[in-house]
Design a protein around this motif. Sequence first.
Motif, PDB file in Angstrom:
ATOM      1  N   PRO A  41       0.822  -1.224   0.000  1.00 50.16           N
ATOM      2  CA  PRO A  41       0.000   0.000   0.000  1.00 50.16           C
ATOM      3  C   PRO A  41       0.855   1.273   0.000  1.00 50.16           C
ATOM      4  N   GLN A  42       2.023   1.208   0.630  1.00 49.47           N
ATOM      5  CA  GLN A  42       2.888   2.403   0.663  1.00 49.47           C
ATOM      6  C   GLN A  42       3.430   2.702  -0.734  1.00 49.47           C
ATOM      7  N   ILE A  43       3.807   1.621  -1.463  1.00 46.65           N
ATOM      8  CA  ILE A  43       4.304   1.805  -2.836  1.00 46.65           C
ATOM      9  C   ILE A  43       3.170   2.338  -3.720  1.00 46.65           C
ATOM     10  N   ASP A  44       1.979   1.710  -3.571  1.00 52.13           N
ATOM     11  CA  ASP A  44       0.826   2.159  -4.383  1.00 52.13           C
ATOM     12  C   ASP A  44       0.562   3.639  -4.151  1.00 52.13           C
ATOM     13  N   TYR A  45       0.666   4.039  -2.897  1.00 53.84           N
ATOM     14  CA  TYR A  45       0.409   5.438  -2.524  1.00 53.84           C
ATOM     15  C   TYR A  45       1.338   6.382  -3.294  1.00 53.84           C
ATOM     16  N   VAL A  46       2.630   6.000  -3.327  1.00 53.40           N
ATOM     17  CA  VAL A  46       3.619   6.858  -4.005  1.00 53.40           C
ATOM     18  C   VAL A  46       3.415   6.808  -5.514  1.00 53.40           C
ATOM     19  N   MET A  47       3.201   5.583  -6.046  1.00 55.54           N
ATOM     20  CA  MET A  47       3.048   5.439  -7.502  1.00 55.54           C
ATOM     21  C   MET A  47       1.785   6.170  -7.995  1.00 55.54           C
ATOM     22  N   ALA A  48       0.805   6.297  -7.097  1.00 53.95           N
ATOM     23  CA  ALA A  48      -0.444   6.974  -7.495  1.00 53.95           C
ATOM     24  C   ALA A  48      -0.289   8.493  -7.494  1.00 53.95           C
ATOM     25  N   GLY A  49       0.901   8.974  -7.148  1.00 53.21           N
ATOM     26  CA  GLY A  49       1.153  10.421  -7.232  1.00 53.21           C
ATOM     27  C   GLY A  49       0.781  11.185  -5.981  1.00 53.21           C
ATOM     28  N   ASN A  50       0.687  10.461  -4.859  1.00 51.29           N
ATOM     29  CA  ASN A  50       0.310  11.155  -3.618  1.00 51.29           C
ATOM     30  C   ASN A  50       1.490  11.753  -2.867  1.00 51.29           C
ATOM     31  N   GLY A  51       2.682  11.618  -3.403  1.00 52.81           N
ATOM     32  CA  GLY A  51       3.858  12.176  -2.718  1.00 52.81           C
ATOM     33  C   GLY A  51       4.610  11.105  -1.945  1.00 52.81           C
ATOM     34  N   ALA A  52       5.546  11.556  -1.142  1.00 51.75           N
ATOM     35  CA  ALA A  52       6.432  10.632  -0.428  1.00 51.75           C
ATOM     36  C   ALA A  52       5.805  10.149   0.875  1.00 51.75           C
ATOM     37  N   THR A  53       6.315   9.023   1.362  1.00 52.05           N
ATOM     38  CA  THR A  53       5.884   8.536   2.677  1.00 52.05           C
ATOM     39  C   THR A  53       7.080   8.577   3.625  1.00 52.05           C
ATOM     40  N   TRP A  54       6.810   8.548   4.914  1.00 49.15           N
ATOM     41  CA  TRP A  54       7.882   8.550   5.919  1.00 49.15           C
ATOM     42  C   TRP A  54       7.495   7.591   7.038  1.00 49.15           C
ATOM     43  N   HIS A  55       8.402   6.685   7.385  1.00 47.74           N
ATOM     44  CA  HIS A  55       8.095   5.667   8.399  1.00 47.74           C
ATOM     45  C   HIS A  55       9.257   5.603   9.372  1.00 47.74           C
ATOM     46  N   GLU A  56       8.959   5.829  10.631  1.00 45.39           N
ATOM     47  CA  GLU A  56      10.034   5.875  11.614  1.00 45.39           C
ATOM     48  C   GLU A  56       9.939   4.672  12.531  1.00 45.39           C
ATOM     49  N   ASP A  57      11.048   3.979  12.670  1.00 39.95           N
ATOM     50  CA  ASP A  57      11.131   2.858  13.599  1.00 39.95           C
ATOM     51  C   ASP A  57       9.976   1.879  13.368  1.00 39.95           C
ATOM     52  N   GLN A  58       9.732   1.563  12.098  1.00 33.61           N
ATOM     53  CA  GLN A  58       8.607   0.669  11.767  1.00 33.61           C
ATOM     54  C   GLN A  58       9.078  -0.788  11.697  1.00 33.61           C
ATOM     55  N   LEU A  59       8.278  -1.650  12.319  1.00 31.00           N
ATOM     56  CA  LEU A  59       8.596  -3.081  12.278  1.00 31.00           C
ATOM     57  C   LEU A  59       8.189  -3.649  10.921  1.00 31.00           C
ATOM     58  N   VAL A  60       9.187  -4.153  10.183  1.00 27.97           N
ATOM     59  CA  VAL A  60       8.897  -4.856   8.922  1.00 27.97           C
ATOM     60  C   VAL A  60       9.716  -6.147   8.971  1.00 27.97           C
ATOM     61  N   PRO A  61       9.100  -7.250   9.426  1.00 29.02           N
ATOM     62  CA  PRO A  61       9.880  -8.493   9.581  1.00 29.02           C
ATOM     63  C   PRO A  61      10.256  -9.060   8.222  1.00 29.02           C
ATOM     64  N   VAL A  62      11.524  -9.396   8.032  1.00 22.17           N
ATOM     65  CA  VAL A  62      11.944  -9.976   6.753  1.00 22.17           C
ATOM     66  C   VAL A  62      12.735 -11.261   7.001  1.00 22.17           C
ATOM     67  N   ASN A  80      12.607 -10.059  13.112  1.00 20.18           N
ATOM     68  CA  ASN A  80      11.951  -8.775  13.373  1.00 20.18           C
ATOM     69  C   ASN A  80      12.953  -7.677  13.096  1.00 20.18           C
ATOM     70  N   VAL A  81      12.667  -6.871  12.085  1.00 23.09           N
ATOM     71  CA  VAL A  81      13.596  -5.796  11.726  1.00 23.09           C
ATOM     72  C   VAL A  81      12.835  -4.471  11.766  1.00 23.09           C
ATOM     73  N   TRP A  82      13.437  -3.493  12.450  1.00 25.08           N
ATOM     74  CA  TRP A  82      12.824  -2.160  12.510  1.00 25.08           C
ATOM     75  C   TRP A  82      13.558  -1.258  11.535  1.00 25.08           C
ATOM     76  N   TRP A  83      12.798  -0.487  10.782  1.00 25.13           N
ATOM     77  CA  TRP A  83      13.366   0.373   9.749  1.00 25.13           C
ATOM     78  C   TRP A  83      12.877   1.805   9.924  1.00 25.13           C
TER      79      TRP A  83
END
Length: 571
Positions: A304-325, A333-336
């Motif tokens: 959804p974050q990529i879709d948001y940017v590709m749809a022309g809504n501007g940039a996103t910003w995520h602080e200390d977000q858990l994205v497990p890879v 568990n990795v925080w980015w």
Amino acid sequence: MVVWSPFRFNSGREMANRFAIAPLTTDSSHEDGTATKNELEFVRRRAASGFGATISSAAYVEQDGRSWQGIGATHEGHLCSLQRLAEAMRTAGGLAILQIYDGGRIAKPELIGEQCLHAPSAVASLRPGAKTPRAMTANEVGSLIASFREAASLARKAGFDGVEIHGANHYAVHQFFSPRANHRVDNWGGTLSKRMNFPLAVAQAVRDALGPKLITGLALRVPRRCAAVAELARAPSEFLSSVLAITVRLVLTSRHPMFIWWGPELIQFYNDAYRETMGPERHPSALGARGRGCWDEIWDIIGPQIDYVMAGNGATWHEDQLVPVTRHGRRENVWWTYSFGPIDFEGKVGGVLVVCRDVTSEHMAREALNLINEELKHRVKNTLTVLGAVATQTFRDISSKADLEKYQGRLAAFGRAQDLLTAANWAAAPLQDVISTALIPYRTDNGRFTVSGPPLIVKSRQALALSLAIHELATNALKYGALSVAGGHVSITWTSEDQEGEPKFVFVWREFGGPPASEPAAVGFGSRLISRVLQDDFGGSVEVKYGSPVRTVERTRRARSRSEPRVSRRR
Ligand SMILES: Cc1cc2nc3c(=O)[nH]c(=O)nc-3n(C[C@H](O)[C@H](O)[C@H](O)COP(=O)(O)O)c2cc1C
């Protein structure tokens, strides 16, 4: 099928089919660079299957360029070994090609001695534990080319059908055309075409030595990264003229982890710093791959974050977000902390630029600190409770009741200041918060206090001292000063300005509308605390003025200089 059909080189040599055995060094030659019996037997067995050509393991062209203990092609003493090798490679009639190389900066120091490591520039390889090589002089470059020529000439004499120059896998020829390994500013470095001067000069020297009837080959490996760039740049003109070219260059030259998704298929591209964060299982297959397939496991978060940017809504910003890879074989568990930004292309969003940082270690450290803080808070609370209970037991006599209450009040003020500092991780706290926390028990009536001053942060020791001082002043005001009568009120102000180039902090407590104050007969704990503790912890002076109708405590501090503390009291 065409793969079974013969292939004729320009030189006239012919492969019976289109299959060739890839070079495979066995690191098992004699120390002097001649082939062992076992090695020859191995080559014979590989060649026996009827391949169109066999390429030998790479033979070193200079003693100081050995990356393993393999075969050599440096002097006539190697000729006999090379003849046997060529013969073994022809077991089933295929062409015999001698591969030749120089290790450059990835030669093996144990074999050649660390001081002999040479390379286009004094830049160490990225391999773990790699040593920094010596930058070759122009003469040395010339003599290395001559060594390649000499090796080719030995190959011709030994009866090989041709020579392949090893220009891949990070060896010297590769190092010369790599912008990372070659920082030269002479004829052998700089632009890509200048960095190609060495591989081409070696190819020419080898061709000169072999003559037109033998095969000259140059093995180059196009890095996956280049392949990915090519993928990103399906239409070269579009690529070269576009903002994407600039973005790719920016990503490549940055040491900050960066990543690009390009086009509707989200073709991926990333730099070395990003590769470090991926774990071994995803690189290099992720380069040039489609985004969705690569990150399926976290698509519910990032999709959804990529879709948001590709749809022309501007940039996103995520602080200390858990994205497990999944990396290093398990889901982690990795925080980015990251941003997805649009790459504008011809009036639309062409792709997404990711600038990110793996902040897992900081996140874990913060969690550990919070845990310790909570524990500390708990222990301080327990200690204060015990101290309170001990005091209650000790001063049971009715005549001590007033002192006991005073003590309990101070303990409580101390406890509240501790709470505030725990919330601020014991480092520092905003002055405004220190004051309002210290005043909590006295704010019975709005309008009794006016508090004003610029935002300021005080150190933990200063916060504790000031809390206790405010407690003393407020208790005093309640008993004898402005807060003891209906119309009285207290003004707390502070300023922080530079004076004569030094920051100066002035804190003023003023009481209005109270009964006339007179100087106390004896100096108690409260007075001592105000004058001494404050003076020490703020490195300044205290002034107390007594008189009617204003009661003032003035704190001054020179933040950087603790010299000349000035104490004066007015009331
Ligand atoms: C033990 C070992 C030794 C190798 N020695 C050489 C070599 O001397 N010269 C060379 O060009 N490639 C060498 N290679 C690379 C292989 O020829 C081959 O390119 C590599 O294993 C990748 O295989 P692929 O191209 O089929 O994916 C070596 C690979 C291995 C595993």
